[in-house]
Design a protein around this motif. Structure first.
Motif, PDB file in Angstrom:
ATOM      1  N   LEU A 156       0.749  -1.238   0.000  1.00  0.00           N
ATOM      2  CA  LEU A 156       0.000   0.000   0.000  1.00  0.00           C
ATOM      3  C   LEU A 156       0.787   1.300   0.000  1.00  0.00           C
ATOM      4  O   LEU A 156       0.207   2.329  -0.286  1.00  0.00           O
ATOM      5  CB  LEU A 156      -0.917   0.004   1.245  1.00  0.00           C
ATOM      6  CG  LEU A 156      -1.846  -1.199   1.318  1.00  0.00           C
ATOM      7  CD1 LEU A 156      -2.601  -1.205   2.641  1.00  0.00           C
ATOM      8  CD2 LEU A 156      -2.834  -1.195   0.177  1.00  0.00           C
ATOM      9  N   PHE A 157       2.016   1.291   0.401  1.00  0.00           N
ATOM     10  CA  PHE A 157       2.720   2.563   0.606  1.00  0.00           C
ATOM     11  C   PHE A 157       2.928   3.286  -0.710  1.00  0.00           C
ATOM     12  O   PHE A 157       3.538   2.777  -1.619  1.00  0.00           O
ATOM     13  CB  PHE A 157       4.066   2.297   1.283  1.00  0.00           C
ATOM     14  CG  PHE A 157       4.784   3.537   1.688  1.00  0.00           C
ATOM     15  CD1 PHE A 157       6.052   3.794   1.202  1.00  0.00           C
ATOM     16  CD2 PHE A 157       4.199   4.454   2.543  1.00  0.00           C
ATOM     17  CE1 PHE A 157       6.734   4.938   1.579  1.00  0.00           C
ATOM     18  CE2 PHE A 157       4.876   5.594   2.917  1.00  0.00           C
ATOM     19  CZ  PHE A 157       6.145   5.839   2.442  1.00  0.00           C
ATOM     20  N   ALA A 158       2.422   4.493  -0.820  1.00  0.00           N
ATOM     21  CA  ALA A 158       2.407   5.177  -2.110  1.00  0.00           C
ATOM     22  C   ALA A 158       3.148   6.505  -2.109  1.00  0.00           C
ATOM     23  O   ALA A 158       3.067   7.248  -3.069  1.00  0.00           O
ATOM     24  CB  ALA A 158       0.971   5.402  -2.553  1.00  0.00           C
ATOM     25  N   ALA A 159       3.838   6.836  -1.007  1.00  0.00           N
ATOM     26  CA  ALA A 159       4.566   8.107  -0.969  1.00  0.00           C
ATOM     27  C   ALA A 159       5.589   8.133  -2.095  1.00  0.00           C
ATOM     28  O   ALA A 159       6.309   7.173  -2.317  1.00  0.00           O
ATOM     29  CB  ALA A 159       5.265   8.272   0.375  1.00  0.00           C
ATOM     30  N   VAL A 205      10.029  -0.472 -11.548  1.00  0.00           N
ATOM     31  CA  VAL A 205       9.506  -0.521 -12.921  1.00  0.00           C
ATOM     32  C   VAL A 205       7.992  -0.690 -12.922  1.00  0.00           C
ATOM     33  O   VAL A 205       7.304  -0.162 -13.804  1.00  0.00           O
ATOM     34  CB  VAL A 205      10.188  -1.650 -13.715  1.00  0.00           C
ATOM     35  CG1 VAL A 205       9.539  -1.838 -15.078  1.00  0.00           C
ATOM     36  CG2 VAL A 205      11.679  -1.352 -13.881  1.00  0.00           C
ATOM     37  N   SER A 206       7.454  -1.404 -11.927  1.00  0.00           N
ATOM     38  CA  SER A 206       5.999  -1.576 -11.857  1.00  0.00           C
ATOM     39  C   SER A 206       5.295  -0.244 -11.613  1.00  0.00           C
ATOM     40  O   SER A 206       4.150  -0.054 -12.014  1.00  0.00           O
ATOM     41  CB  SER A 206       5.631  -2.574 -10.750  1.00  0.00           C
ATOM     42  OG  SER A 206       5.851  -2.018  -9.463  1.00  0.00           O
ATOM     43  N   GLN A 207       5.999   0.674 -10.934  1.00  0.00           N
ATOM     44  CA  GLN A 207       5.434   1.999 -10.687  1.00  0.00           C
ATOM     45  C   GLN A 207       5.625   2.934 -11.883  1.00  0.00           C
ATOM     46  O   GLN A 207       4.833   3.838 -12.102  1.00  0.00           O
ATOM     47  CB  GLN A 207       6.091   2.627  -9.456  1.00  0.00           C
ATOM     48  CG  GLN A 207       5.804   1.896  -8.156  1.00  0.00           C
ATOM     49  CD  GLN A 207       6.553   2.518  -6.990  1.00  0.00           C
ATOM     50  OE1 GLN A 207       6.447   3.710  -6.732  1.00  0.00           O
ATOM     51  NE2 GLN A 207       7.323   1.700  -6.278  1.00  0.00           N
ATOM     52  N   LYS A 251       9.779   4.302  -5.912  1.00  0.00           N
ATOM     53  CA  LYS A 251      10.688   3.761  -6.928  1.00  0.00           C
ATOM     54  C   LYS A 251      12.132   4.216  -6.726  1.00  0.00           C
ATOM     55  O   LYS A 251      13.078   3.445  -6.963  1.00  0.00           O
ATOM     56  CB  LYS A 251      10.210   4.142  -8.325  1.00  0.00           C
ATOM     57  CG  LYS A 251      10.172   5.642  -8.602  1.00  0.00           C
ATOM     58  CD  LYS A 251       9.592   5.957  -9.985  1.00  0.00           C
ATOM     59  CE  LYS A 251       9.604   7.447 -10.273  1.00  0.00           C
ATOM     60  NZ  LYS A 251       9.031   7.773 -11.601  1.00  0.00           N
ATOM     61  N   TRP A 252      12.337   5.459  -6.289  1.00  0.00           N
ATOM     62  CA  TRP A 252      13.698   5.940  -6.095  1.00  0.00           C
ATOM     63  C   TRP A 252      14.306   5.424  -4.801  1.00  0.00           C
ATOM     64  O   TRP A 252      15.509   5.165  -4.728  1.00  0.00           O
ATOM     65  CB  TRP A 252      13.741   7.470  -6.138  1.00  0.00           C
ATOM     66  CG  TRP A 252      13.582   8.014  -7.509  1.00  0.00           C
ATOM     67  CD1 TRP A 252      12.505   8.672  -8.024  1.00  0.00           C
ATOM     68  CD2 TRP A 252      14.543   7.931  -8.579  1.00  0.00           C
ATOM     69  NE1 TRP A 252      12.721   9.008  -9.341  1.00  0.00           N
ATOM     70  CE2 TRP A 252      13.964   8.565  -9.704  1.00  0.00           C
ATOM     71  CE3 TRP A 252      15.822   7.391  -8.690  1.00  0.00           C
ATOM     72  CZ2 TRP A 252      14.633   8.671 -10.931  1.00  0.00           C
ATOM     73  CZ3 TRP A 252      16.484   7.488  -9.905  1.00  0.00           C
ATOM     74  CH2 TRP A 252      15.893   8.118 -10.999  1.00  0.00           C
ATOM     75  N   VAL A 253      13.482   5.260  -3.772  1.00  0.00           N
ATOM     76  CA  VAL A 253      13.976   4.642  -2.535  1.00  0.00           C
ATOM     77  C   VAL A 253      14.406   3.213  -2.836  1.00  0.00           C
ATOM     78  O   VAL A 253      15.470   2.752  -2.421  1.00  0.00           O
ATOM     79  CB  VAL A 253      12.901   4.667  -1.434  1.00  0.00           C
ATOM     80  CG1 VAL A 253      13.379   3.888  -0.211  1.00  0.00           C
ATOM     81  CG2 VAL A 253      12.563   6.099  -1.036  1.00  0.00           C
ATOM     82  N   SER A 254      13.575   2.490  -3.581  1.00  0.00           N
ATOM     83  CA  SER A 254      13.865   1.098  -3.930  1.00  0.00           C
ATOM     84  C   SER A 254      15.210   0.960  -4.629  1.00  0.00           C
ATOM     85  O   SER A 254      16.048   0.134  -4.254  1.00  0.00           O
ATOM     86  CB  SER A 254      12.764   0.565  -4.857  1.00  0.00           C
ATOM     87  OG  SER A 254      12.062  -0.499  -4.286  1.00  0.00           O
ATOM     88  N   THR A 255      15.410   1.752  -5.671  1.00  0.00           N
ATOM     89  CA  THR A 255      16.619   1.594  -6.479  1.00  0.00           C
ATOM     90  C   THR A 255      17.875   2.067  -5.755  1.00  0.00           C
ATOM     91  O   THR A 255      18.904   1.394  -5.778  1.00  0.00           O
ATOM     92  CB  THR A 255      16.486   2.360  -7.806  1.00  0.00           C
ATOM     93  OG1 THR A 255      16.083   3.707  -7.541  1.00  0.00           O
ATOM     94  CG2 THR A 255      15.457   1.708  -8.708  1.00  0.00           C
ATOM     95  N   VAL A 270      16.926   9.382  -0.609  1.00  0.00           N
ATOM     96  CA  VAL A 270      17.317   9.127  -1.997  1.00  0.00           C
ATOM     97  C   VAL A 270      18.553   9.946  -2.374  1.00  0.00           C
ATOM     98  O   VAL A 270      19.521   9.412  -2.940  1.00  0.00           O
ATOM     99  CB  VAL A 270      16.147   9.450  -2.955  1.00  0.00           C
ATOM    100  CG1 VAL A 270      16.628   9.501  -4.402  1.00  0.00           C
ATOM    101  CG2 VAL A 270      15.045   8.403  -2.809  1.00  0.00           C
ATOM    102  N   ILE A 271      18.535  11.238  -2.071  1.00  0.00           N
ATOM    103  CA  ILE A 271      19.675  12.089  -2.430  1.00  0.00           C
ATOM    104  C   ILE A 271      20.921  11.674  -1.658  1.00  0.00           C
ATOM    105  O   ILE A 271      22.026  11.624  -2.223  1.00  0.00           O
ATOM    106  CB  ILE A 271      19.348  13.568  -2.179  1.00  0.00           C
ATOM    107  CG1 ILE A 271      18.138  13.996  -3.033  1.00  0.00           C
ATOM    108  CG2 ILE A 271      20.558  14.440  -2.492  1.00  0.00           C
ATOM    109  CD1 ILE A 271      18.305  13.792  -4.518  1.00  0.00           C
ATOM    110  N   ASP A 272      20.769  11.344  -0.378  1.00  0.00           N
ATOM    111  CA  ASP A 272      21.916  10.875   0.404  1.00  0.00           C
ATOM    112  C   ASP A 272      22.490   9.598  -0.194  1.00  0.00           C
ATOM    113  O   ASP A 272      23.718   9.402  -0.231  1.00  0.00           O
ATOM    114  CB  ASP A 272      21.511  10.629   1.854  1.00  0.00           C
ATOM    115  CG  ASP A 272      21.300  11.920   2.636  1.00  0.00           C
ATOM    116  OD1 ASP A 272      21.805  12.971   2.198  1.00  0.00           O
ATOM    117  OD2 ASP A 272      20.640  11.866   3.695  1.00  0.00           O
ATOM    118  N   ASN A 273      21.620   8.709  -0.665  1.00  0.00           N
ATOM    119  CA  ASN A 273      22.076   7.466  -1.280  1.00  0.00           C
ATOM    120  C   ASN A 273      22.914   7.747  -2.522  1.00  0.00           C
ATOM    121  O   ASN A 273      23.988   7.154  -2.721  1.00  0.00           O
ATOM    122  CB  ASN A 273      20.882   6.593  -1.663  1.00  0.00           C
ATOM    123  CG  ASN A 273      20.203   5.976  -0.463  1.00  0.00           C
ATOM    124  OD1 ASN A 273      20.753   5.955   0.636  1.00  0.00           O
ATOM    125  ND2 ASN A 273      18.995   5.468  -0.653  1.00  0.00           N
TER     126      ASN A 273
END
Length: 272
Positions: free
Chosen positions: A24-27, A158-160, A122-126, A81-84
């Motif tokens: 469910l998380f959509a942020a 990719v699903s997003q 998607k960006w957190v994931s990658t 994401v930016i820190d990563n």
């Protein structure tokens, strides 16, 4: 300039086992953050113009300083994401940058644990995959043990967004490095890399998509198209020392991936 030539390719070899993400998380990151990510990807490409690692690190630190001044304007996900991106890029030039990577790794693990059972942005994931997988040894046995979780993270992205070039590139590289028994396939890798090139929206995305696709084509014997793709990347970044190094590898008979495998003492080689 001493620089890790493999950038993301070896990062994709392994990942810690977190299990499939769902639900469910959509942020999601804002357009402002998307623009900043694009700026950083352009910076990454331009860093290959520098003759000294110290000059590249100085520019990365300047980007970080500018981001820190506006940090409060970004959400928790966006800051992560930016820190990563920043910590991984510094590691490309400064291998002993362990404390910052360790801290960022812990932040990613904490964030993912807090949102267990929810769909990661998607960006957190990658980018979380990029950071945490740096701590795995680069071997075929680790790919077999941890690779399916890695695949889940990139497929989640990719699903997003089926036009997310960054995730498509990384998913293509997953298929390249994964053993056949785990679903690895050069044919599928090529398919995703072709999609990444078609989906590329910025010069930096096109630059990296051309490079990664060209090197799989090189191994498949499609030297003419490989050369054309490298020419396309060179048109975007004519001063890139990264491209010069890849061309040198190709002249000596190795692809970027083959060279990475030798340097990392990778066990075996991908097969289709």
């Amino acid at each position: 300039m001493k620089r890790r030539l493999y950038i993301n390719s070896l990062i994709l070899l392994a990942f810690f086992l977190l299990g499939a993400q769902s639900a469910l998380f959509a942020a999601s990151v804002s357009q402002k953050c998307e623009n900043l990510i694009s700026d950083f990807m352009t910076l990454r490409m331009n860093l290959s113009f520098e003759s000294e690692s110290s000059e590249a690190i100085q520019k990365i630190n300047k980007f970080k300083e500018d981001f820190d001044k506006e940090r409060s304007e970004y959400s928790e996900e966006e800051q992560l994401v930016i820190d990563n991106f920043i910590v991984n890029e510094i590691y490309n030039y400064q291998y002993n940058h362990s404390e910052s990577r360790k801290s960022t790794k812990a932040k990613n693990e904490s964030y993912i644990a807090k949102h267990k059972g929810e769909q990661l942005d998607k960006w957190v994931s990658t980018t979380a995959a990029d950071v945490i997988s740096c701590y795995m040894s680069f071997s075929a046995s680790d790919v077999l043990k941890y690779g399916l979780s890695l695949k889940d993270f990139y497929q989640n992205a990719v699903s997003q967004d089926e036009k997310m070039a960054y995730a498509l590139m990384n998913l293509g590289q997953w298929y390249y490095w994964a053993p056949r028994l785990s679903g690895g396939s050069k044919k599928t890798a090529l398919s995703y890399m072709e999609k990444a090139l078609q989906a590329a929206k910025t010069p930096a995305e096109t630059y990296y998509a051309c490079i990664f696709l060209s090197q799989v084509l090189f191994e498949e014997g499609e030297k003419e198209r490989c050369a054309k793709l490298l020419d396309q990347a060179t048109e975007i970044a004519p001063q890139s020392t990264y491209l010069k190094a890849i061309r040198k590898m190709n002249r000596e008979g190795d692809s970027l991936y083959q060279s990475n495998r030798k340097n990392s003492k990778m066990e075996g080689k991908p097969k289709d």
